[in-house]
Design a protein around this motif. Sequence first.
Motif, PDB file in Angstrom:
ATOM      1  N   UNK A   1     -47.899  -3.268  34.728  1.00  0.00           N
ATOM      2  CA  UNK A   1     -49.337  -3.032  34.913  1.00  0.00           C
ATOM      3  C   UNK A   1     -49.677  -2.254  36.179  1.00  0.00           C
ATOM      4  N   UNK A   2     -50.735  -1.455  36.039  1.00  0.00           N
ATOM      5  CA  UNK A   2     -51.441  -0.910  37.190  1.00  0.00           C
ATOM      6  C   UNK A   2     -52.649  -1.810  37.419  1.00  0.00           C
ATOM      7  N   UNK A   3     -52.744  -2.519  38.553  1.00  0.00           N
ATOM      8  CA  UNK A   3     -53.927  -3.348  38.787  1.00  0.00           C
ATOM      9  C   UNK A   3     -55.157  -2.469  39.036  1.00  0.00           C
ATOM     10  N   UNK A   4     -56.334  -3.005  38.734  1.00  0.00           N
ATOM     11  CA  UNK A   4     -57.590  -2.392  39.170  1.00  0.00           C
ATOM     12  C   UNK A   4     -58.044  -3.141  40.415  1.00  0.00           C
ATOM     13  N   UNK A   5     -58.723  -2.456  41.334  1.00  0.00           N
ATOM     14  CA  UNK A   5     -59.364  -3.134  42.469  1.00  0.00           C
ATOM     15  C   UNK A   5     -60.819  -2.693  42.505  1.00  0.00           C
ATOM     16  N   UNK A   6     -61.711  -3.663  42.282  1.00  0.00           N
ATOM     17  CA  UNK A   6     -63.137  -3.363  42.191  1.00  0.00           C
ATOM     18  C   UNK A   6     -63.885  -4.305  43.118  1.00  0.00           C
ATOM     19  N   UNK A   7     -64.474  -3.759  44.152  1.00  0.00           N
ATOM     20  CA  UNK A   7     -65.319  -4.525  45.063  1.00  0.00           C
ATOM     21  C   UNK A   7     -64.636  -5.812  45.550  1.00  0.00           C
ATOM     22  N   UNK A   8     -63.418  -5.646  46.028  1.00  0.00           N
ATOM     23  CA  UNK A   8     -62.724  -6.753  46.683  1.00  0.00           C
ATOM     24  C   UNK A   8     -61.912  -7.644  45.766  1.00  0.00           C
TER      25      UNK A   8
ATOM     26  N   UNK B   1     -45.971 -16.321  20.201  1.00  0.00           N
ATOM     27  CA  UNK B   1     -44.667 -15.922  20.730  1.00  0.00           C
ATOM     28  C   UNK B   1     -43.827 -15.142  19.726  1.00  0.00           C
ATOM     29  N   UNK B   2     -43.972 -15.475  18.440  1.00  0.00           N
ATOM     30  CA  UNK B   2     -43.174 -14.793  17.409  1.00  0.00           C
ATOM     31  C   UNK B   2     -43.529 -13.308  17.314  1.00  0.00           C
ATOM     32  N   UNK B   3     -44.701 -12.923  17.836  1.00  0.00           N
ATOM     33  CA  UNK B   3     -45.111 -11.513  17.800  1.00  0.00           C
ATOM     34  C   UNK B   3     -44.165 -10.647  18.647  1.00  0.00           C
ATOM     35  N   UNK B   4     -43.438 -11.298  19.562  1.00  0.00           N
ATOM     36  CA  UNK B   4     -42.483 -10.572  20.397  1.00  0.00           C
ATOM     37  C   UNK B   4     -41.475  -9.778  19.577  1.00  0.00           C
ATOM     38  N   UNK B   5     -41.195 -10.231  18.362  1.00  0.00           N
ATOM     39  CA  UNK B   5     -40.237  -9.520  17.496  1.00  0.00           C
ATOM     40  C   UNK B   5     -40.751  -8.142  17.091  1.00  0.00           C
ATOM     41  N   UNK B   6     -42.063  -7.954  17.063  1.00  0.00           N
ATOM     42  CA  UNK B   6     -42.642  -6.659  16.689  1.00  0.00           C
ATOM     43  C   UNK B   6     -42.727  -5.683  17.863  1.00  0.00           C
ATOM     44  N   UNK B   7     -42.378  -6.158  19.051  1.00  0.00           N
ATOM     45  CA  UNK B   7     -42.498  -5.301  20.242  1.00  0.00           C
ATOM     46  C   UNK B   7     -41.176  -4.571  20.448  1.00  0.00           C
ATOM     47  N   UNK B   8     -41.193  -3.236  20.291  1.00  0.00           N
ATOM     48  CA  UNK B   8     -39.953  -2.466  20.435  1.00  0.00           C
ATOM     49  C   UNK B   8     -39.375  -2.653  21.802  1.00  0.00           C
ATOM     50  N   UNK B   9     -40.326  -2.847  22.813  1.00  0.00           N
ATOM     51  CA  UNK B   9     -39.934  -2.579  24.187  1.00  0.00           C
ATOM     52  C   UNK B   9     -40.479  -3.643  25.135  1.00  0.00           C
ATOM     53  N   UNK B  10     -40.327  -4.900  24.711  1.00  0.00           N
ATOM     54  CA  UNK B  10     -40.716  -6.026  25.555  1.00  0.00           C
ATOM     55  C   UNK B  10     -42.220  -6.334  25.394  1.00  0.00           C
ATOM     56  N   UNK B  11     -42.602  -7.530  25.816  1.00  0.00           N
ATOM     57  CA  UNK B  11     -43.976  -8.007  25.629  1.00  0.00           C
ATOM     58  C   UNK B  11     -44.844  -7.628  26.832  1.00  0.00           C
ATOM     59  N   UNK B  12     -44.704  -6.358  27.217  1.00  0.00           N
ATOM     60  CA  UNK B  12     -45.357  -5.880  28.434  1.00  0.00           C
ATOM     61  C   UNK B  12     -46.816  -5.519  28.182  1.00  0.00           C
ATOM     62  N   UNK B  13     -47.539  -5.292  29.272  1.00  0.00           N
ATOM     63  CA  UNK B  13     -48.894  -4.757  29.196  1.00  0.00           C
ATOM     64  C   UNK B  13     -49.121  -3.880  30.420  1.00  0.00           C
ATOM     65  N   UNK B  14     -49.739  -2.721  30.218  1.00  0.00           N
ATOM     66  CA  UNK B  14     -49.843  -1.775  31.323  1.00  0.00           C
ATOM     67  C   UNK B  14     -51.190  -1.785  32.038  1.00  0.00           C
ATOM     68  N   UNK B  15     -52.145  -2.633  31.597  1.00  0.00           N
ATOM     69  CA  UNK B  15     -53.336  -2.789  32.435  1.00  0.00           C
ATOM     70  C   UNK B  15     -54.657  -2.810  31.688  1.00  0.00           C
TER      71      UNK B  15
ATOM     72  N   UNK C   1     -50.501  -0.686  25.886  1.00  0.00           N
ATOM     73  CA  UNK C   1     -51.140   0.280  26.784  1.00  0.00           C
ATOM     74  C   UNK C   1     -52.486  -0.198  27.297  1.00  0.00           C
ATOM     75  N   UNK C   2     -52.948   0.477  28.335  1.00  0.00           N
ATOM     76  CA  UNK C   2     -54.255   0.162  28.914  1.00  0.00           C
ATOM     77  C   UNK C   2     -55.344   0.926  28.180  1.00  0.00           C
ATOM     78  N   UNK C   3     -56.468   0.255  27.874  1.00  0.00           N
ATOM     79  CA  UNK C   3     -57.603   0.996  27.320  1.00  0.00           C
ATOM     80  C   UNK C   3     -58.183   1.927  28.396  1.00  0.00           C
ATOM     81  N   UNK C   4     -58.996   2.900  27.982  1.00  0.00           N
ATOM     82  CA  UNK C   4     -59.818   3.681  28.903  1.00  0.00           C
ATOM     83  C   UNK C   4     -61.237   3.600  28.354  1.00  0.00           C
ATOM     84  N   UNK C   5     -62.241   3.727  29.233  1.00  0.00           N
ATOM     85  CA  UNK C   5     -63.620   3.732  28.764  1.00  0.00           C
ATOM     86  C   UNK C   5     -64.254   5.071  29.118  1.00  0.00           C
ATOM     87  N   UNK C   6     -64.790   5.740  28.107  1.00  0.00           N
ATOM     88  CA  UNK C   6     -65.426   7.044  28.260  1.00  0.00           C
ATOM     89  C   UNK C   6     -66.808   6.967  27.618  1.00  0.00           C
ATOM     90  N   UNK C   7     -67.854   7.230  28.401  1.00  0.00           N
ATOM     91  CA  UNK C   7     -69.221   7.258  27.905  1.00  0.00           C
ATOM     92  C   UNK C   7     -69.563   6.008  27.064  1.00  0.00           C
TER      93      UNK C   7
END
Length: 714
Positions: free
Chosen positions: A92-99, A130-144, A188-194
Amino acid sequence: MKINPEQTSMPAVISIALVLIAMLHAGLQANAAPVTGERIAAADKEPGQWLSHGRDYGEQRFSPLKTINVDTVKDLGLTWKYETGNHRGMEATPLVIDGVMYLTTAWSRVAALDARTGKELWRYDPKVDGAKGRDACCDVVNRGLAAWGDKLYLGALDGRLIALNMKDGSEAWSVQTTDTSKPYTITGAPRVVKGKVVIGNGGAEFGVRGYFSAYDAETGEMAWRFYTVPDAPGESVDSAAMILARKTWAPDSLWETGLGGTVWDSFAYDPQLNLLYVGVGNASQYNREVRSPGGGDNLFVSSILAVNPDNGELVWHYQTTPADAWDYTATQHMILADISILGQKRKVLMQAPKNGFFYVLDRTNGELISAEKYVFANWASHVDPETGRPVETGLGDWADQSRMVSPAVFGGHNWHPMSFSPQTELVYIPTLHQVYPFQADKNYEYDIRTTNTGEDYAAVAKFAPSVRVNFCSPTRLTAWNPVTQKQAWQVGFNRGVSAGLLSTAGSLVFQGTTGGDLVAYRDANGEELWRQSVNVGIMAPPISYELDGEQYIAVVAGIGGALGGHTDVLDNINTGHVFAFKLGGKEPAPVVASVEKQVQVDASQMDEALVERGLELYAQHCIRCHGVGVRSSGLYPDLRLSSAAIHQSWEAILLEGALAPNGMASFSDVLSKEDVNAIHSYVISTALESTSFGNRMLQRAADMVCIPADWLAD
Ligand code: CA
């Protein structure tokens, strides 16, 4: 409120303290202004914050802060640490918002921390099965996470998009973005646009149809969806983009696989051009002869798309690897910058996709400005500047014979974010220098219950342990000049897991190491200026923020991901952490002892006659996590070191899902009792070849025979 200290009883002191703590937390939130597109677009006006995944919409990952710089960095020290409570990969990339720092951990969990102290403010657990881990090609990670207004947005591993209230982590809404009967995942991390939350998904290695979608940030209602590949003819009405794409697929394409083209990581946005840029992944079934018999470019796999975020309509596309056959995704990090090329200021999009070429595109129209190899690549000689297409050498054609191909399936660069410094005008790339043996499975048949890449994994498994398929220094930090398309400098490492990057106005580049160090380099020449050990391997990108006039560098730590399970070089226990550093910081780093473990297998449980069959089954179903040659890294259990109790529960684990809550699903749909015993015999046979593991892992990495860089040149 006036308090006479002499009359204050203990309970009153405690209640005053509680009020003060509450006021402090309220203060953290009271300062919080809503996150808006204007704020993200003008990120440089608030250099102390980290409001969006790549800090700004251009995803440069450059911090304008410079209190920590080439002169002061020697005084940088750990100021706080936070233990996340997991042992899986941390991307993950952390967010830092107002402290407040907001981050995700393995299993799509979220934590909010006081960014000054690391004190936990709240936690959220989407309770992914936990069983959903089998569908993850590349570990049960999250990027933010993404932030918008007073909410945070999380893509959970099981395909949910979840909005959380920033103040307390309570759920505002949740929508299922995927068909739960299919092996889709989100890392992956979502992005918000408009006011629209954009999210994709993964799963191409198993067989799914790729797409990305936009949801209303307030309500969770879907605004539009963009499929990256066509579905079977006649199944639905084609959009304009799909009419274009369908012409590039054979009529008898392997429709049942979904064809892939998943959008599992990268987005960028240009508010002036109002273009959302999207990186598209590889096709399901790598073998193009089987996937789309007779040819075709197979749009939009391995492509960069520019779409109108208001309606999801395609504006332009650029395919980096037409008819990809090597998992050469274009989901890698995209950076937007305005740079001078031949005396002209150009609005560019830069990407180092897996295929080994560094691309500079005109982001207004998708025109190729330049593309050159940033790592050794033998599958193509060059990119034709006229057509914008790579010119294949034929050395990568593995449909009829096995081939050693570079870059490997992990790419010349994977998900680990790059960084662009406007000061040096260099792009810093976490590069991978590897070779991979491709071999087609001649008996391939589509099966939704397992991987569908079309490779003969048993052949790969037999081959790989004897020859370490790595170049010398398999991971490197490469500084790249995007104007001259030449390397500026490079630092090499002897370990197989990359780490993301941060550059700063202090003329520094920060990167973690698999061995558990955070390191600062001089941005102009790669000189190492500072290093501190935290004893937990790092692959996530560091961030920087500022509070009360003090600059911080922070990073999440924990090894895993696609490469983590295939790397036998960890000597720590991989306890997930966040580490924050500032000048004068002196919190001692956590000391984690290396673990020496003994093999406890009972040779009488092994049936010699089943070992070969066990290897084939292991290669098909287990190798992705537990590693080639049963050498896993520490984040997945090293099966050679399994306890006697695990060996006794072998069938219950593999066939009844006894450890499903931990991420080890049942495989009873694809494995019989006999199959399970065969795998057990194979695992025991590998364990018997060794007696103990631990620090010797490190020694093995150091002793590893590597391949000279020109090994494949002829
Ligand atoms: Ca892939």
